[in-house]
Design a protein around this motif. Structure first.
Motif, PDB file in Angstrom:
ATOM      1  N   HIS A 296       2.020   7.028  -6.515  1.00 22.54           N
ATOM      2  CA  HIS A 296       0.965   7.992  -6.835  1.00 22.54           C
ATOM      3  C   HIS A 296       1.399   9.418  -6.485  1.00 22.54           C
TER       4      HIS A 296
ATOM      5  N   CYS B 275      -8.461  -0.387   3.034  1.00 20.67           N
ATOM      6  CA  CYS B 275      -7.276   0.301   2.517  1.00 20.67           C
ATOM      7  C   CYS B 275      -7.307   0.404   0.993  1.00 20.67           C
ATOM      8  N   GLU B 276      -7.733  -0.659   0.337  1.00 20.45           N
ATOM      9  CA  GLU B 276      -7.817  -0.631  -1.125  1.00 20.45           C
ATOM     10  C   GLU B 276      -8.849   0.380  -1.595  1.00 20.45           C
TER      11      GLU B 276
ATOM     12  N   CYS C 249       1.181   4.128  -2.808  1.00 22.76           N
ATOM     13  CA  CYS C 249       0.924   5.526  -2.449  1.00 22.76           C
ATOM     14  C   CYS C 249       2.079   6.422  -2.896  1.00 22.76           C
TER      15      CYS C 249
ATOM     16  N   ALA D 286      -7.359   3.906  -1.321  1.00 21.95           N
ATOM     17  CA  ALA D 286      -6.437   4.193  -2.420  1.00 21.95           C
ATOM     18  C   ALA D 286      -7.188   4.412  -3.731  1.00 21.95           C
TER      19      ALA D 286
ATOM     20  N   TRP E 196       0.838  -1.205   0.000  1.00 23.63           N
ATOM     21  CA  TRP E 196       0.000   0.000   0.000  1.00 23.63           C
ATOM     22  C   TRP E 196       0.875   1.258   0.000  1.00 23.63           C
TER      23      TRP E 196
ATOM     24  N   TYR F 194      -7.157   8.320  -2.283  1.00 24.97           N
ATOM     25  CA  TYR F 194      -6.627   8.434  -0.918  1.00 24.97           C
ATOM     26  C   TYR F 194      -7.522   9.301  -0.048  1.00 24.97           C
TER      27      TYR F 194
END
Length: 520
Positions: free
Chosen positions: A445, A507-508, A442, A511, A438, A515
């Motif tokens: 990104h 969490c997915e 991030c 994202a 993760w 976010y």
């Protein structure tokens, strides 16, 4: 001053995989590690009997097909030396050591646009991103200072690498949590006499350890992609399938049969005997009474058996221990139990340990007194966020995180398996890989931008973590999950009890929605 794209603190399972992933993003990374080798928990915890309580094949990386194929485990539950050999192999196989500074402890970290880290070697290094892979336990052992005692003292979490010769010695072991329960049977086999100082009796189940079954290992490796995907979707991150039935709906014979089957299978899978063991007091009592009966049937002296039998917390609400011969060890003539509830510890003398019942002369004291869990490894570093705010001040009433990944006001600081994530309630390797993946996604990104947790999202997540814990029996115990083992530490349930699968999905989703809950 040395400049990097990212700094990672720690070179255990989390730090090694994080370094590997960031290299794949083309980032220039520096890892700082206090020890003189990789391994984290498995570098520091070298006490006799140290062993993982998760099956070896499941307690291993899944990110590399080649690594999965080439490494062979010797036992169902790997010992500390074997796990450390595995991590050394990983470090060498992926050429990770060249970016790791060993024997270097991070002493402080301050944010001002980026992070500036100071180390025990007097270095100052800056980076855009700081990632704490400090683990949940081993980097913050609770070691008392004993100026009067003239013998040797050792903490299980700081065991000398050259080993300790206990043959013919009178040994005191203080503490009967996981490390004590693993160490005591091993120490008793070589020491002249062992006195076990117990404040709180803990539940322990047999490991049923043995050599790795080659046919099983081949099956796992041939099907590991499907198996690993299934593990990631479970509550615990383990292969074990919990019984979906309620203990309350089962008849007495069916209950007993389920408990016996799990007991004989061995390991923490015992808690999966029924679906309601950690939410129903009545169901939990049935499981606890079963284990209590096993203790009484094993320990021959009824008075000792009763003192070893827990009554003050629901089974599983403290970390359930996994042992090899623990209760039977108290049948040995050279082992004595000192109950600190009935005769509290008064002081450490020059030659022993004094309780209200008298002095116990010993040559060596082994502290199996645990760790300042989850928050201690982070708060042992002077971390200061925006405006110079110390993390220890922000967390004075308990840790505040969003998803256990970040804390508002500390931009670009990521915490792998931090408080507020499943962490210690799960297969740690599954949770570590999920967090590392993760974070890597991030950072890709962000492409150099700054990210911070939103305070409102952080508050909402903290309330959710507490709410879910409140549905269970976990808060009923004075456990290290609650910080109860450290005097003065706020009583807050630290990990997320909602489960690995649900947490991963959350969490997915965060994202995938740009976010949400973070400010970029």
């Amino acid at each position: 001053m040395l400049q990097k794209d990212a700094i990672i603190i720690g070179a255990g399972f989390a730090g090694l995989y994080m370094l590997h992933r960031l290299r794949g993003l083309g980032m220039d990374v520096q890892v700082f590690e206090a020890g003189d080798g990789v391994g984290g928990t498995w570098y520091w915890n070298r006490y006799p009997g140290a062993r993982c309580d998760v099956p070896s094949l499941e307690y291993s990386y899944s990110f590399s097909e080649d690594l999965q194929r080439e490494w062979a485990w010797s036992e169902r539950y790997a010992s500390q030396p074997e796990i450390l050999r595995y991590l050394d192999h990983v470090a060498d196989r992926f050429d990770l050591r060249r970016d790791i500074a060993f024997r270097t402890r991070v002493t402080s970290a301050a944010f001002d646009d980026g992070w500036t880290v100071e180390t025990s070697q007097g270095e100052r290094v800056t980076a855009r991103y700081l990632i704490a892979a400090v683990g949940c336990l081993a980097s913050a052992p609770r070691v008392p200072d004993l100026p009067m005692f003239h013998g040797a003292t050792h903490h299980t979490g700081r065991w000398p690498h050259e080993g300790v010769d206990l043959a013919g010695k009178r040994v005191a072991v203080i503490g009967t949590g996981s490390s004590g329960i693993q160490a005591i049977p091993e120490i008793a086999q070589v020491a002249e006499h062992v006195t076990v100082f117990q404040r709180t009796a803990n539940f322990s189940v047999p490991a049923r350890n043995g050599p790795m079954d080659p046919a099983y290992e081949k099956w796992f490796k041939d099907n590991h992609g499907e198996i690993r995907a299934g593990m990631r979707a479970t509550h615990s991150g383990l292969m074990t399938t919990p019984n979906p039935d309620s203990a309350l709906s089962a008849g007495p014979e069916a209950r007993l049969s389920a408990f016996e089957e799990r007991w004989e299978r061995g390991g923490i899978a015992f808690l999966g005997s029924f679906s309601d063991l950690l939410v129903s007091e009545e169901a939990n009592t049935a499981a606890a009474d079963f284990v209590r009966g096993k203790i009484r049937a094993t320990v021959t002296e009824s008075r000792v058996a009763e003192k070893l039998t827990p009554y003050d917390h629901p089974i599983g609400s403290k970390r359930i221990c996994v042992d090899t011969g623990y209760y039977a060890t108290f049948n040995r003539p050279n082992v004595r139990l000192a109950d600190l509830r009935t005769a509290p510890l008064e002081e450490f003398t020059r030659y022993g340990v004094r309780t209200t019942a008298g002095e116990h002369p010993v040559d060596v004291i082994v502290f199996a007194t645990g760790f300042d869990a989850l928050t201690g490894p982070l708060l042992n570093i002077d971390i200061r966020g925006k405006g110079g705010l110390p993390l220890r001040d922000k967390w004075a009433a308990g840790p505040k995180t969003y998803l256990g990944l970040m804390s508002a006001g500390f931009p670009n600081l990521f915490t792998i398996t931090g408080p507020g994530s499943p962490s210690v309630l799960s297969n740690m390797i599954v949770s570590i890989e999920q967090h590392v993946d993760w974070i890597a996604g991030c950072l890709a990104h962000l492409d150099g931008r700054t990210i911070d947790a939103d305070p409102a999202a952080e508050d909402a997540w903290g309330a959710h973590v507490a709410e879910v814990a409140g549905y269970t029996l976990f808060p009923r115990a004075d456990s290290w999950y609650m910080g109860a083992n450290v005097p003065g530490k706020p009583r807050v349930f630290l990990p997320y009890v909602g489960g690995v699968g649900l947490y991963r999905a959350r969490c997915e989703e965060v994202a995938a929605t740009g976010y949400a809950g973070f400010t970029i």
